[in-house]
Scaffold this motif. Sequence first.
Motif, short mmCIF file in Angstrom:
data_model
loop_
_atom_site.label_atom_id
_atom_site.label_comp_id
_atom_site.label_asym_id
_atom_site.label_seq_id
_atom_site.Cartn_x
_atom_site.Cartn_y
_atom_site.Cartn_z
N ILE A 32 0.75 -1.19 -0.03
CA ILE A 32 -0.04 0.08 0.10
C ILE A 32 0.80 1.45 0.04
O ILE A 32 1.76 1.36 0.72
N ASN A 33 0.62 2.20 -0.93
CA ASN A 33 1.16 3.44 -0.71
C ASN A 33 0.19 4.56 -0.28
O ASN A 33 -1.02 4.46 -0.88
N ILE A 34 0.21 5.36 0.58
CA ILE A 34 -0.36 6.22 1.20
C ILE A 34 0.04 7.46 1.66
O ILE A 34 1.34 7.48 1.94
N LYS A 35 -0.69 8.33 2.00
CA LYS A 35 -0.37 9.70 2.41
C LYS A 35 -0.47 9.81 4.00
O LYS A 35 -1.75 9.35 4.47
N PRO A 36 0.27 10.63 4.85
CA PRO A 36 -0.26 10.85 6.08
C PRO A 36 -1.60 11.48 6.23
O PRO A 36 -2.08 12.37 5.38
N GLY A 37 -2.49 10.98 7.05
CA GLY A 37 -3.69 11.25 7.29
C GLY A 37 -4.76 10.84 6.51
O GLY A 37 -6.14 11.03 6.62
N GLU A 38 -4.33 9.93 5.35
CA GLU A 38 -5.43 9.05 4.64
C GLU A 38 -5.53 7.96 5.36
O GLU A 38 -5.21 7.23 6.20
#
Length: 254
Positions: A32-38
Amino acid sequence: LSLFLCSASCIVPFTYAQESLSLSVTPPLFQINIKPGEVWRSSVKVVNSNAYNLTVYAELYDFLPKGEDGQGTIEQPAQGEDSASTLSRWITVTSDPIVIPPEQSADVPITVAVPLDAPPGGHFAAILLGTRPVEKTGTSAVRTSQVVTSLFFLRVAGDVQEVGTIREFSVAHTFRETPQADFLVRFQNNGNVHLQPQGGIIIRNMWGKERGFIPINQKSHFGNVLPNSIRKFDFSWRGESSLADIGRYSAEVS
């Protein structure tokens, strides 16, 4: 070239009323690739291939590298000040018993909520789904259980560092009477995200002609190396015998 043998499943022998127990999970690995807060939502499918009901339970663990053989270890979620930065603390999964009818499957919902202050780079966790020991009934008793594992390799956007080094490339024997060789590659991940080294080994004869090629982690989801760890890969090559090829061979890995 599986990086984590337990990324497919961790199975313990189990007997149920003198019948074998079959339990599987899919997918065995989330990347999984994700951004902070997502927030990320999905599910794992647990399959009951038996002719009777199964009750399974889900538990969260931290996943850490262990040794250089491509295996990993699961540990209880970290406690204390550093626990908030571990992936197992960001995952929500039901703690209720999950009853799966005979020869059917159940989808287990999963939610990953990444904090706004989540450290960039790789974070790793495991969900264990398994049965629990059955109490003794009559003259029969079942004292073991079966567990399958789904791994989570999460990559938080930010200051991501992809740095890897080939620490060793060697051959088991420098003299052979037949065209064959056993190679060892040790790859070190110095970055903060998991890496899947890809490439190949080219074998040439003394005239520079290519006599063999060994692919490394091509067309594979596995073969990953966790941050701050070393993974060793073993490869074997068997070529065709030819009098014209007698002499010194060379091998190059990239």
